[in-house]
Design a protein around this motif. Sequence first.
Motif, short mmCIF file in Angstrom:
data_model
loop_
_atom_site.label_atom_id
_atom_site.label_comp_id
_atom_site.label_asym_id
_atom_site.label_seq_id
_atom_site.Cartn_x
_atom_site.Cartn_y
_atom_site.Cartn_z
N PHE A 43 0.83 -1.20 0.00
CA PHE A 43 0.00 0.00 0.00
C PHE A 43 0.87 1.26 0.00
O PHE A 43 0.65 2.18 -0.79
N TYR A 44 1.87 1.31 0.90
CA TYR A 44 2.69 2.51 1.00
C TYR A 44 3.56 2.73 -0.25
O TYR A 44 3.84 3.87 -0.63
N LYS A 45 3.96 1.67 -0.90
CA LYS A 45 4.70 1.83 -2.14
C LYS A 45 3.84 2.54 -3.18
O LYS A 45 4.28 3.51 -3.82
N THR A 46 2.61 2.10 -3.32
CA THR A 46 1.69 2.73 -4.28
C THR A 46 1.39 4.17 -3.90
O THR A 46 1.36 5.06 -4.75
N GLN A 47 1.17 4.40 -2.61
CA GLN A 47 0.87 5.76 -2.14
C GLN A 47 2.03 6.70 -2.42
O GLN A 47 1.86 7.81 -2.96
N HIS A 48 3.23 6.28 -2.09
CA HIS A 48 4.40 7.15 -2.23
C HIS A 48 4.70 7.47 -3.68
O HIS A 48 5.20 8.56 -3.99
N GLN A 139 -7.44 3.10 -2.06
CA GLN A 139 -7.01 3.26 -0.67
C GLN A 139 -5.82 4.21 -0.53
O GLN A 139 -5.75 4.97 0.44
N TRP A 140 -4.89 4.19 -1.47
CA TRP A 140 -3.70 5.03 -1.34
C TRP A 140 -4.02 6.53 -1.40
O TRP A 140 -3.19 7.35 -1.01
N ALA A 141 -5.22 6.88 -1.86
CA ALA A 141 -5.64 8.29 -1.91
C ALA A 141 -6.63 8.61 -0.79
O ALA A 141 -7.26 9.66 -0.82
N VAL A 142 -6.73 7.71 0.17
CA VAL A 142 -7.71 7.89 1.24
C VAL A 142 -7.10 7.73 2.64
O VAL A 142 -7.37 8.54 3.52
N VAL A 143 -6.29 6.71 2.82
CA VAL A 143 -5.79 6.38 4.15
C VAL A 143 -4.27 6.33 4.18
O VAL A 143 -3.60 6.60 3.19
N GLY A 144 -3.73 5.99 5.33
CA GLY A 144 -2.28 5.91 5.49
C GLY A 144 -1.70 7.18 6.09
O GLY A 144 -2.37 8.21 6.19
N ASP A 145 -0.43 7.11 6.48
CA ASP A 145 0.25 8.28 7.01
C ASP A 145 0.30 9.38 5.96
O ASP A 145 0.47 9.10 4.77
N THR A 146 0.18 10.62 6.39
CA THR A 146 0.21 11.75 5.46
C THR A 146 1.51 12.53 5.60
O THR A 146 2.24 12.40 6.59
#
Length: 287
Positions: A43-48, A139-146
Amino acid sequence: MTMQVEVQKIHDQFMVPQTNAFGHNFRDYNNVENERQKGVEKFYKTQHINQTYEFVKKIRQDYEKFDKAEMSIWECCELLNDVVDESDPDLDEPQIQHLLQSAEAIRKDYPNEDWLHLTALIHDLGKIITLPKFGGLPQWAVVGDTFPVGCAFDESIIHHKYFQENQDFNNPIYNTKYGVYSENCGLENVMMSFGHDDYMYMVAKENGTTLPSAGLFIIRYHSFYPLHKNGAYKHLMNEEDEDNLKWLHIFNKYDLYSKSKVYVNVEEVKPYYMSLIEKYFPAKLRW
């Protein structure tokens, strides 16, 4: 009790458990043998990779139309039962339970700070943007550390290595300490990676909430772990941010450590929270 409460108070009241609902340490992202942990890293890989300055600018413009729905705060709370946060290694239950667990724990220790009780209840409502009616965002555009976009990605950010694939990483406009910002410009002037935090902050402001600035600060930055856990990006903060950060530190203890299997009777506590919603928000909000 006044707004100038000392952060130390929390240590005298709220007993912090050692493990989450799964029996593991809180925010344990390193147990790679665990399938859920592997999913969190993916998830964090995609988000970053995808949370760039231009992406955030564009998606904020879309959500600033507030044309997705018109409903009350409590109606939104009920919608949240359909949401699961894939980035959270500690939580595997309906979101409404986490909100009420946090709110009730704070209510017990800070009975006179009703704005803080309500802030705890609504802080994650922005997660509805995962639902089709509200954009169906990944999910990567909604949750996780900002984290801030438009300046260098601090190394304290979880799974920082994946930023190397973000197009802003090597862009000289965005990859310096200040980037497009200036010293002590104030966090309200900084664009954050987009997600439920920023969306709920936008909704609250647009609909004229009377929550104090500390409440809005908590809503927008409660996932900003690089700041409130590691002390990063303080060079962008102003004096008001410094004052509000004290409340965020208090809130975070309850937000993180109230994730448990102790269920709250929703109908029993609903009348109290409905009274707070009426006090601080209009009956219907534009989302």
